[in-house]
Scaffold this motif. Structure first.
Motif, mmCIF file in Angstrom:
data_model
loop_
_atom_site.group_PDB
_atom_site.id
_atom_site.type_symbol
_atom_site.label_atom_id
_atom_site.label_comp_id
_atom_site.label_asym_id
_atom_site.label_seq_id
_atom_site.Cartn_x
_atom_site.Cartn_y
_atom_site.Cartn_z
ATOM 1 N N UNK A 13 0.800 -1.219 0.000
ATOM 2 C CA UNK A 13 0.000 0.000 0.000
ATOM 3 C C UNK A 13 0.835 1.272 0.000
ATOM 4 N N UNK A 14 2.061 1.155 0.494
ATOM 5 C CA UNK A 14 2.896 2.370 0.554
ATOM 6 C C UNK A 14 3.350 2.821 -0.828
ATOM 7 N N UNK A 15 3.203 1.919 -1.803
ATOM 8 C CA UNK A 15 3.625 2.244 -3.154
ATOM 9 C C UNK A 15 2.689 3.267 -3.821
ATOM 10 N N UNK A 16 1.459 3.360 -3.301
ATOM 11 C CA UNK A 16 0.444 4.185 -3.975
ATOM 12 C C UNK A 16 0.386 5.587 -3.378
ATOM 13 N N UNK A 17 1.533 6.225 -3.257
ATOM 14 C CA UNK A 17 1.504 7.511 -2.551
ATOM 15 C C UNK A 17 0.824 8.619 -3.339
ATOM 16 N N UNK A 18 0.500 8.387 -4.607
ATOM 17 C CA UNK A 18 -0.217 9.422 -5.358
ATOM 18 C C UNK A 18 -1.739 9.236 -5.286
ATOM 19 N N UNK A 19 -2.195 8.194 -4.625
ATOM 20 C CA UNK A 19 -3.652 8.033 -4.484
ATOM 21 C C UNK A 19 -4.124 8.813 -3.256
ATOM 22 N N UNK A 20 -5.061 9.733 -3.511
ATOM 23 C CA UNK A 20 -5.512 10.609 -2.421
ATOM 24 C C UNK A 20 -6.483 9.864 -1.510
ATOM 25 N N UNK A 21 -6.268 10.004 -0.188
ATOM 26 C CA UNK A 21 -7.229 9.403 0.744
ATOM 27 C C UNK A 21 -7.843 10.469 1.670
ATOM 28 N N UNK A 22 -7.447 11.738 1.486
ATOM 29 C CA UNK A 22 -8.029 12.812 2.292
ATOM 30 C C UNK A 22 -9.270 13.365 1.595
ATOM 31 N N UNK A 23 -10.147 13.992 2.382
ATOM 32 C CA UNK A 23 -11.379 14.516 1.784
ATOM 33 C C UNK A 23 -11.195 15.910 1.191
ATOM 34 N N UNK A 24 -9.994 16.448 1.311
ATOM 35 C CA UNK A 24 -9.719 17.755 0.686
ATOM 36 C C UNK A 24 -8.723 17.544 -0.452
ATOM 37 N N UNK A 25 -9.161 17.826 -1.664
ATOM 38 C CA UNK A 25 -8.288 17.610 -2.827
ATOM 39 C C UNK A 25 -7.806 18.962 -3.347
ATOM 40 N N UNK A 26 -6.514 19.201 -3.212
ATOM 41 C CA UNK A 26 -5.936 20.406 -3.803
ATOM 42 C C UNK A 26 -5.070 19.927 -4.965
ATOM 43 N N UNK A 27 -5.572 20.118 -6.146
ATOM 44 C CA UNK A 27 -4.826 19.673 -7.328
ATOM 45 C C UNK A 27 -4.454 20.936 -8.103
ATOM 46 N N UNK A 28 -3.165 21.233 -8.111
ATOM 47 C CA UNK A 28 -2.719 22.520 -8.678
ATOM 48 C C UNK A 28 -2.787 22.544 -10.195
ATOM 49 N N UNK A 29 -2.381 21.433 -10.808
ATOM 50 C CA UNK A 29 -2.244 21.463 -12.263
ATOM 51 C C UNK A 29 -3.101 20.415 -12.927
ATOM 52 N N UNK A 30 -3.783 20.797 -13.984
ATOM 53 C CA UNK A 30 -4.564 19.867 -14.797
ATOM 54 C C UNK A 30 -3.615 18.956 -15.578
ATOM 55 N N UNK A 31 -3.957 17.674 -15.642
ATOM 56 C CA UNK A 31 -3.184 16.754 -16.480
ATOM 57 C C UNK A 31 -3.531 17.050 -17.941
ATOM 58 N N UNK A 32 -2.528 17.517 -18.682
ATOM 59 C CA UNK A 32 -2.773 17.851 -20.096
ATOM 60 C C UNK A 32 -2.029 16.886 -21.001
#
Ligand SMILES: C[S@@+](CC[C@H](N)C(=O)[O-])C[C@H]1O[C@@H](n2cnc3c(N)ncnc32)[C@H](O)[C@@H]1O
Length: 348
Positions: A99-118
């Protein structure tokens, strides 16, 4: 990674000399650290899988820093399990042994995503499309490879593009023919490495017979729904009366959305999830909690609310140039400028 590494680590699990174990672990750590590879192949009994370098180093360092022989062997066994056994739930393909491998999967209820995936065919040019990270995050948490996803408000096809990348089958429905046509063309430029199916139909989700669409694909049900309806009339997508952005009143809007949610409900497998992405709006100086109305509607239909996620809102280029004006208006009028939208998560 040398294929013998797993054998080496397995050998250490029966070693009783703590100093010897630490010495060997140190050697492995320096070998892994100095390698330029990001992922390593682990082979066992003829089958092989890949393991992420950071995960491996994390686990090895935990072994290195454990103080007692019992604890050291516990971590060694845990690493061996992580390298050889896949522990997944019924919902997704996340290997809980790693499970530690998935550090990019968000588990918090607040999502701050700065940049759109283009990346690739993802574009930001469809006004009202969501950032690809939304379907990406949700599908990785709530679907497995090969599952079927329904997006009844497909727009520019962001969900379907992510379906192709993640190996999920996807069905999208979009009301406006030209929007659906462009989305289809764009989607066909995206590679299909997992050879899954994506279909985008021009249709009205408030009246289309979803069952017939399922039959056409020779499937019985879906495993995830992603609803991203218009936020009522914030953006008017067309002049069509069955367009949710043309609903005459808030009650009309909720009724139309509720109709889509109600008719799709029987087609989702029990225990599986769906999400509604929506924002609120102001009307004549009053905050209209569209999100909460829609959430109530889903609960009325029979869904269980699992999470309310608040996601930061992209400032569009147009709004950016009017930033000062909005700030003045907010200060003068006593209101707040929208900076968030909601992702409501439900389980059937
Ligand atoms: C918020 S946008 C969805 C954007 C999409 N998630 C994307 O990333 O491009 C809502 C979409 O719903 C469509 N729509 C509105 N009423 C509809 C209906 N009755 N049936 C199907 N689509 C509808 C609009 O044309 C618009 O493209």
């Amino acid at each position: 990674m040398r294929t013998s590494l797993l054998t080496e680590i397995t050998g250490l699990s029966s070693e009783n000399d703590l100093e010897k174990i630490k010495g060997n672990i140190n050697k492995i750590i320096s070998e892994v650290s100095s390698s330029k590879q990001k992922d390593f192949i682990v082979s066992e009994n003829g089958s092989s899988s890949s393991v992420n370098k950071n995960f491996l180093l994390n686990e090895l360092n935990q072994i290195k820093h454990s103080r007692t022989l019992g604890r050291t062997q516990y971590y060694i066994k845990r690493l061996i399990r992580g390298l050889t056994k896949n522990k997944t739930s019924k919902l997704n393909d996340i290997n809980l042994n790693r499970w530690k491998e998935y550090d990019d999967i968000i588990t918090d209820s607040l999502w701050i995503i700065e940049k759109r995936d283009k990346s690739g065919v993802h574009k930001a040019d469809y006004w009202g499309n969501f950032i690809p990270q939304i379907p990406n995050q949700l599908m990785r948490r709530y679907t497995k490879k090969g599952d079927w996803i329904l997006d009844p408000f497909a727009g520019s096809g962001t969900t379907l593009i992510e379906c192709k990348r993640l190996g999920r089958n996807g069905m999208g429905i979009e009301l406006i023919p030209i929007v659906a046509k462009r989305a289809k063309e764009n989607l066909s430029d995206e590679k299909n490495p997992f050879e899954i199916k994506t279909t985008l139909k021009t249709g009205d989700s408030t009246s289309i017979d979803f069952k017939t669409q399922l039959d056409k694909e020779k499937i019985k049900s879906f495993q995830f729904f992603l609803f991203h309806p218009p936020y009522w009339d914030i953006i008017t997508f067309s002049k069509r009366k069955n367009d949710l952005s043309n609903a005459k009143s808030i009650n009309d809007f909720i009724k139309m959305f509720g109709g889509v949610a109600d008719r799709t409900y029987p087609l989702l497998d029990k225990g599986r999830y769906c999400a509604v992405v929506i924002g609120d709006k102001y009307s004549s100086g009053e905050w209209i909690p569209l999100g909460f109305y829609v959430m109530q509607e889903m609960i009325k239909i029979g869904y269980k609310l699992k999470s309310t996620i608040v996601k930061n809102f992209d400032t569009t280029k147009g709004k950016m140039s009017q930033k000062e004006l909005w700030r003045y208006r907010a200060l003068a009028g006593g209101f707040y400028i929208f900076k968030h939208e909601y992702i409501f998560l439900f389980q059937k």
